[in-house]
Design a protein around this motif. Structure first.
Motif, PDB file in Angstrom:
ATOM      1  N   ILE A   1     -27.556 -22.189 -54.783  1.00 28.74           N
ATOM      2  CA  ILE A   1     -28.826 -22.910 -54.970  1.00 28.74           C
ATOM      3  C   ILE A   1     -29.995 -21.944 -54.745  1.00 28.74           C
ATOM      4  CG2 ILE A   1     -30.271 -24.797 -54.089  1.00 28.74           C
ATOM      5  CD1 ILE A   1     -27.593 -26.130 -53.172  1.00 28.74           C
ATOM      6  N   ASN A   2     -30.939 -21.965 -55.682  1.00 28.85           N
ATOM      7  CA  ASN A   2     -32.078 -21.054 -55.557  1.00 28.85           C
ATOM      8  C   ASN A   2     -33.079 -21.543 -54.497  1.00 28.85           C
ATOM      9  OD1 ASN A   2     -33.350 -23.170 -56.840  1.00 28.85           O
ATOM     10  ND2 ASN A   2     -33.772 -22.083 -58.736  1.00 28.85           N
ATOM     11  N   ARG A   3     -33.973 -20.639 -54.107  1.00 33.96           N
ATOM     12  CA  ARG A   3     -35.076 -21.016 -53.218  1.00 33.96           C
ATOM     13  C   ARG A   3     -36.297 -21.244 -54.088  1.00 33.96           C
ATOM     14  NH1 ARG A   3     -34.604 -15.844 -49.932  1.00 33.96           N
ATOM     15  NH2 ARG A   3     -32.625 -16.044 -48.864  1.00 33.96           N
ATOM     16  N   ARG A   4     -37.137 -22.192 -53.685  1.00 31.66           N
ATOM     17  CA  ARG A   4     -38.296 -22.537 -54.531  1.00 31.66           C
ATOM     18  C   ARG A   4     -39.574 -22.550 -53.700  1.00 31.66           C
ATOM     19  NH1 ARG A   4     -33.751 -25.734 -56.099  1.00 31.66           N
ATOM     20  NH2 ARG A   4     -34.452 -27.579 -54.986  1.00 31.66           N
ATOM     21  N   PRO A   5     -39.973 -21.381 -53.223  1.00 28.98           N
ATOM     22  CA  PRO A   5     -41.151 -21.333 -52.336  1.00 28.98           C
ATOM     23  C   PRO A   5     -42.452 -21.751 -53.026  1.00 28.98           C
ATOM     24  CG  PRO A   5     -40.471 -19.119 -52.942  1.00 28.98           C
ATOM     25  CD  PRO A   5     -39.421 -20.041 -53.450  1.00 28.98           C
ATOM     26  N   HIS A   6     -42.492 -21.686 -54.361  1.00 28.25           N
ATOM     27  CA  HIS A   6     -43.694 -22.077 -55.104  1.00 28.25           C
ATOM     28  C   HIS A   6     -43.502 -23.391 -55.864  1.00 28.25           C
ATOM     29  CE1 HIS A   6     -45.082 -18.055 -54.176  1.00 28.25           C
ATOM     30  NE2 HIS A   6     -43.950 -17.588 -54.666  1.00 28.25           N
ATOM     31  N   GLY A   7     -42.473 -24.134 -55.479  1.00 24.90           N
ATOM     32  CA  GLY A   7     -42.169 -25.370 -56.193  1.00 24.90           C
ATOM     33  C   GLY A   7     -41.129 -25.117 -57.270  1.00 24.90           C
ATOM     34  N   PRO A   8     -40.730 -26.174 -57.991  1.00 28.95           N
ATOM     35  CA  PRO A   8     -39.664 -26.024 -58.980  1.00 28.95           C
ATOM     36  C   PRO A   8     -40.074 -25.186 -60.188  1.00 28.95           C
ATOM     37  CG  PRO A   8     -40.559 -28.264 -59.010  1.00 28.95           C
ATOM     38  CD  PRO A   8     -41.220 -27.553 -57.870  1.00 28.95           C
ATOM     39  N   CYS A   9     -39.110 -24.446 -60.715  1.00 28.74           N
ATOM     40  CA  CYS A   9     -39.244 -23.766 -62.023  1.00 28.74           C
ATOM     41  C   CYS A   9     -40.296 -22.671 -62.070  1.00 28.74           C
ATOM     42  CB  CYS A   9     -39.528 -24.787 -63.129  1.00 28.74           C
ATOM     43  SG  CYS A   9     -38.350 -26.135 -63.191  1.00 28.74           S
ATOM     44  N   THR A  10     -40.775 -22.182 -60.941  1.00 30.46           N
ATOM     45  CA  THR A  10     -41.735 -21.074 -60.997  1.00 30.46           C
ATOM     46  C   THR A  10     -41.498 -20.092 -59.853  1.00 30.46           C
ATOM     47  OG1 THR A  10     -44.082 -20.498 -61.038  1.00 30.46           O
ATOM     48  CG2 THR A  10     -43.508 -22.405 -59.741  1.00 30.46           C
ATOM     49  N   GLU A  11     -41.344 -18.834 -60.229  1.00 26.47           N
ATOM     50  CA  GLU A  11     -41.147 -17.750 -59.266  1.00 26.47           C
ATOM     51  C   GLU A  11     -40.179 -18.153 -58.155  1.00 26.47           C
ATOM     52  OE1 GLU A  11     -44.960 -16.148 -58.114  1.00 26.47           O
ATOM     53  OE2 GLU A  11     -45.078 -15.102 -60.019  1.00 26.47           O
ATOM     54  N   THR A  12     -38.981 -18.538 -58.588  1.00 23.30           N
ATOM     55  CA  THR A  12     -37.954 -18.905 -57.620  1.00 23.30           C
ATOM     56  C   THR A  12     -37.308 -17.642 -57.051  1.00 23.30           C
ATOM     57  OG1 THR A  12     -36.329 -19.117 -59.386  1.00 23.30           O
ATOM     58  CG2 THR A  12     -37.516 -21.126 -58.728  1.00 23.30           C
ATOM     59  N   ASP A  13     -36.393 -17.829 -56.131  1.00 18.24           N
ATOM     60  CA  ASP A  13     -35.840 -16.675 -55.419  1.00 18.24           C
ATOM     61  C   ASP A  13     -34.379 -16.948 -55.086  1.00 18.24           C
ATOM     62  OD1 ASP A  13     -35.772 -14.223 -54.191  1.00 18.24           O
ATOM     63  OD2 ASP A  13     -36.920 -14.828 -52.425  1.00 18.24           O
ATOM     64  N   VAL A  14     -33.646 -15.880 -54.783  1.00 21.56           N
ATOM     65  CA  VAL A  14     -32.267 -16.024 -54.307  1.00 21.56           C
ATOM     66  C   VAL A  14     -31.958 -14.817 -53.434  1.00 21.56           C
ATOM     67  CG1 VAL A  14     -31.222 -14.840 -56.298  1.00 21.56           C
ATOM     68  CG2 VAL A  14     -29.885 -16.508 -55.001  1.00 21.56           C
ATOM     69  N   ASP A  15     -31.085 -15.025 -52.475  1.00 27.74           N
ATOM     70  CA  ASP A  15     -30.682 -13.948 -51.585  1.00 27.74           C
ATOM     71  C   ASP A  15     -29.666 -13.056 -52.316  1.00 27.74           C
ATOM     72  OD1 ASP A  15     -29.816 -12.346 -49.567  1.00 27.74           O
ATOM     73  OD2 ASP A  15     -29.443 -13.967 -48.131  1.00 27.74           O
ATOM     74  N   VAL A  16     -30.047 -11.797 -52.572  1.00 26.00           N
ATOM     75  CA  VAL A  16     -29.162 -10.881 -53.309  1.00 26.00           C
ATOM     76  C   VAL A  16     -27.838 -10.717 -52.567  1.00 26.00           C
ATOM     77  CG1 VAL A  16     -28.929  -8.539 -54.245  1.00 26.00           C
ATOM     78  CG2 VAL A  16     -31.143  -9.689 -54.310  1.00 26.00           C
ATOM     79  N   ALA A  17     -27.893 -10.736 -51.232  1.00 28.57           N
ATOM     80  CA  ALA A  17     -26.662 -10.575 -50.433  1.00 28.57           C
ATOM     81  C   ALA A  17     -25.687 -11.723 -50.691  1.00 28.57           C
ATOM     82  CB  ALA A  17     -27.015 -10.505 -48.946  1.00 28.57           C
ATOM     83  N   GLU A  18     -26.212 -12.917 -50.971  1.00 31.92           N
ATOM     84  CA  GLU A  18     -25.337 -14.063 -51.259  1.00 31.92           C
ATOM     85  C   GLU A  18     -24.642 -13.872 -52.606  1.00 31.92           C
ATOM     86  OE1 GLU A  18     -24.478 -16.991 -49.521  1.00 31.92           O
ATOM     87  OE2 GLU A  18     -25.219 -15.645 -47.967  1.00 31.92           O
ATOM     88  N   VAL A  19     -25.377 -13.337 -53.578  1.00 35.96           N
ATOM     89  CA  VAL A  19     -24.777 -13.073 -54.889  1.00 35.96           C
ATOM     90  C   VAL A  19     -23.702 -11.996 -54.743  1.00 35.96           C
ATOM     91  CG1 VAL A  19     -25.228 -12.326 -57.271  1.00 35.96           C
ATOM     92  CG2 VAL A  19     -26.919 -13.728 -56.057  1.00 35.96           C
ATOM     93  N   GLU A  20     -24.012 -10.953 -53.960  1.00 34.57           N
ATOM     94  CA  GLU A  20     -23.026  -9.884 -53.739  1.00 34.57           C
ATOM     95  C   GLU A  20     -21.778 -10.437 -53.053  1.00 34.57           C
ATOM     96  OE1 GLU A  20     -24.440  -6.347 -51.837  1.00 34.57           O
ATOM     97  OE2 GLU A  20     -22.414  -5.520 -51.666  1.00 34.57           O
ATOM     98  N   LYS A  21     -21.994 -11.295 -52.066  1.00 34.67           N
ATOM     99  CA  LYS A  21     -20.864 -11.881 -51.342  1.00 34.67           C
ATOM    100  C   LYS A  21     -19.955 -12.661 -52.302  1.00 34.67           C
ATOM    101  CE  LYS A  21     -20.583 -15.027 -47.549  1.00 34.67           C
ATOM    102  NZ  LYS A  21     -21.413 -15.859 -46.684  1.00 34.67           N
TER     103      LYS A  21
END
Ligand code: SF4
Length: 151
Positions: free
Chosen positions: A120-140
């Motif tokens: 699940i992505n992070r949405r610090p600016h609300g939905p559908c804009t400049e979302t984020d994800v932890d690269v370490a989680e993708v690597e894991k």
């Protein structure tokens, strides 16, 4: 509804882990949502990540670095239809998908029986804009699928 989607996603990830699929890097696809891209970035990266200059203003650059190191394919997609089409390619056996709860739930169901690890992505600016994800989680997730110790 989001709570229900989270339950489906959690159960899916547990079931993938219980199945313990072992796949080669070339059989993995990392699917990223277009809303990861910096809002003011003019690079055309949807469908062709080669356009990314890895400038450090969004998470796409580090994710591309990771995918290259790991030898897995990555795609930035706009909408579930494109994501499902790519995930259904014959040589793809496992998917690491980053998106919001609703897109992930729909994608998991559409891609069955392929193994999908859903993040699940992070949405610090609300939905559908400049979302984020932890690269370490993708690597894991990639390491878990390939049994590699590190990338
Ligand atoms: S890392 Fe890539 S996609 Fe992100 S802002 Fe820079 S050029 Fe654009």
């Amino acid at each position: 509804m989001e709570a229900l989607d989270r339950i489906v996603i959690g159960l899916n990830n547990l079931s993938v882990k219980a199945r313990r699929p072992r796949v080669k890097p070339g059989q993995i696809l990392v699917l990223l949502p277009s809303c990861l891209q910096a809002g003011d970035c003019k690079q055309n990266v949807v469908g062709d990540l080669a356009g990314c200059r890895r400038c450090g203003r969004c998470r796409i650059g580090p994710l591309l670095d990771l995918c290259e190191r790991a030898g897995v394919a990555a795609a930035l997609v706009k909408g579930g239809r494109m994501a499902v089409k790519l995930a259904r390619q014959e040589h793809i056996r496992a998917v690491v998908a980053v998106a919001c709860e609703k897109e992930l739930r729909a994608g998991i169901l559409a891609c069955l029986p392929k193994a999908t690890i859903a993040l699940i992505n992070r949405r610090p600016h609300g939905p559908c804009t400049e979302t984020d994800v932890d690269v370490a989680e993708v690597e894991k997730a990639i390491r878990w699928l390939t049994r590699a110790r590190e990338y």
